[in-house]
Design a protein around this motif. Sequence first.
Motif, PDB file in Angstrom:
ATOM      1  N   VAL A  23       3.728  -7.885 -21.891  1.00  0.00           N
ATOM      2  CA  VAL A  23       2.717  -7.477 -22.868  1.00  0.00           C
ATOM      3  C   VAL A  23       3.338  -7.021 -24.180  1.00  0.00           C
ATOM      4  O   VAL A  23       2.845  -7.358 -25.268  1.00  0.00           O
ATOM      5  CB  VAL A  23       1.837  -6.350 -22.273  1.00  0.00           C
ATOM      6  CG1 VAL A  23       0.871  -5.815 -23.319  1.00  0.00           C
ATOM      7  CG2 VAL A  23       1.061  -6.862 -21.068  1.00  0.00           C
ATOM      8  N   ILE A  24       4.425  -6.233 -24.119  1.00  0.00           N
ATOM      9  CA  ILE A  24       5.057  -5.727 -25.340  1.00  0.00           C
ATOM     10  C   ILE A  24       6.071  -6.714 -25.906  1.00  0.00           C
ATOM     11  O   ILE A  24       6.116  -6.954 -27.120  1.00  0.00           O
ATOM     12  CB  ILE A  24       5.754  -4.377 -25.059  1.00  0.00           C
ATOM     13  CG1 ILE A  24       4.724  -3.297 -24.748  1.00  0.00           C
ATOM     14  CG2 ILE A  24       6.606  -3.942 -26.256  1.00  0.00           C
ATOM     15  CD1 ILE A  24       5.323  -1.947 -24.451  1.00  0.00           C
ATOM     16  N   MET A  25       6.867  -7.294 -25.044  1.00  0.00           N
ATOM     17  CA  MET A  25       7.917  -8.188 -25.522  1.00  0.00           C
ATOM     18  C   MET A  25       7.377  -9.534 -26.007  1.00  0.00           C
ATOM     19  O   MET A  25       8.014 -10.202 -26.811  1.00  0.00           O
ATOM     20  CB  MET A  25       8.963  -8.399 -24.423  1.00  0.00           C
ATOM     21  CG  MET A  25       9.727  -7.129 -24.073  1.00  0.00           C
ATOM     22  SD  MET A  25      10.550  -6.422 -25.530  1.00  0.00           S
ATOM     23  CE  MET A  25      10.933  -4.780 -24.925  1.00  0.00           C
ATOM     24  N   GLY A  26       6.193  -9.928 -25.536  1.00  0.00           N
ATOM     25  CA  GLY A  26       5.581 -11.157 -26.033  1.00  0.00           C
ATOM     26  C   GLY A  26       5.312 -11.116 -27.530  1.00  0.00           C
ATOM     27  O   GLY A  26       5.748 -12.007 -28.273  1.00  0.00           O
ATOM     28  N   PRO A  27       4.613 -10.088 -28.030  1.00  0.00           N
ATOM     29  CA  PRO A  27       4.414  -9.981 -29.490  1.00  0.00           C
ATOM     30  C   PRO A  27       5.729  -9.884 -30.263  1.00  0.00           C
ATOM     31  O   PRO A  27       5.835 -10.425 -31.364  1.00  0.00           O
ATOM     32  CB  PRO A  27       3.594  -8.691 -29.625  1.00  0.00           C
ATOM     33  CG  PRO A  27       2.851  -8.579 -28.341  1.00  0.00           C
ATOM     34  CD  PRO A  27       3.799  -9.108 -27.296  1.00  0.00           C
TER      35      PRO A  27
END
Length: 392
Positions: free
Chosen positions: A354-358
Amino acid sequence: MSGAMSWPFLRLYLLVLLYFSANSLLNVIIPLQGGALGATNTTIGLIMGAYLFTTMLFRPWAGQVIQKFGPIKVLRIILILNGCALILYTCTGLEGYLVGRMLQGVSTAFFSMALQIGIIDALPEKDRSQGISLYSLFSYIPGIVGPFLALGIWQSGMEYFSIVMIVIAVSTGLFGYSARIDRKEKANSSNETESNIQTFASFGELYKNPHLFKCSILMLIGSIVFGAATVFVPLYADQIRNGNAGIYLGLMAITVVVCRFTLRKNIPSDGKWHSGFMMITMLLLALGSQFVSFSVTGGVVFFYIGAIQMGIAQALLYPTLTTYLSFVLPKFNRNILLGLFIAMADLGVSLGGVIMGPLADIFTYSIMYQICAIMAALMIIFSYDNRKVFVD
C-alpha cells in the motif's frame, strides 16, 4: 520422532503447506494480471495489501474465538471460506480479486492463530522455537515452486489458473477436515464479557509493554520490506537484464526453508533478548534490500544475492520474536497479545504494497527498495538493548 517432529504435528505442517500454496501463485499472478490490465502500482499494492490488512483486523479476536469454540470447529468453517475465496479468483477481474484477498485475509487470521496457538500450548518450552519455525517453514515451501508454476500458468493461459485454484481449494478442505488439535484448557463461557473487555484493553499493551513494543516495531518494519519484495519483484524483474521473478522468489523461499530447518535449534528459546542476534538479522535485511535496489544498474547477481540475504532475515526474524514473546508475555492474555504482534506482521506486509506502491509510482522501484534498506538499517540500532534478560 517426537516433540515438534512427531506425526500429529507433521500433519498440521502439511495442512499449512496446502493452505499457503495458493498464495505462492497469487503473489505472482495478481501483479502480472494487474499490470496487463493497466493497473498502477498503487492499485496493485492496494489489492495485494488488502489480504493481510484484513488479516490484521481480525487477529486480535481470533485467539479468543478459538479458545471459546475450539480450533477444530473454527478451522473447518475457515477452510470453507478460504475455498470460496479461491474459487472467486477463477471467475472475476480486479474487483473480484480485491474481495477474494479480503476473504482470504479473514481465513488466514483464524487459520494461522489456531495452528500457532495449538503448537505453543502443546509443546514443552524447549521445543517451542522448533515448532514455530517448522510452521513457518512449511508455509514457505510452496514459495519454492509456486513462482515458477505461476509464470508457467501466466504464459500458457489463465484457464489453467482456474483449474489449479479449484484443486487447491478442494484438497485443502478435505485434508483440513481430518485434522486434530488437542486442547489442554477449555475456556469458561461465563467470562465472555470480561474477555471482550480484555481484548480491547490489550491494544494499549502495544506501547505499554516494552517487550511487545520492541518486537512489534521490528516485525512491522521487517514485514514492510518483505511485502515490498513479494508484491513488486514480479514487475521489477523485467527492468533487470536477465532478471527472473520466479528465480528470485524461488531462491528466497528456498533460503527461508533451508535456514528455518537447519537453524531451528539455534533460534533463541530461553526468554532472553539477544541483541547481537537481532542486529545481524536486521543487517541482513538492510543489505538484501540494498542489493535488490542496486541490481538495476549492478546486474542480476546483486538481485539474486539480495534474495538470499532477505531469505535468511525472514527465516530468523519471525520465529525468534514469536518465541521470545511466548516467554515474556503474561499468561492470562498471552494469546490476545500474540495475536496483536502477528497483526503487526500482517500490517507490515500490507503496507509493503500500500505504501511502497505509490513510492514506486512517484520515483522508481530501485529508489523504493533503497528506502526499504534505510528503514531496515535504522532497525539495527533499535534492536540493541544492553539488558540480556527481559523476563520480570
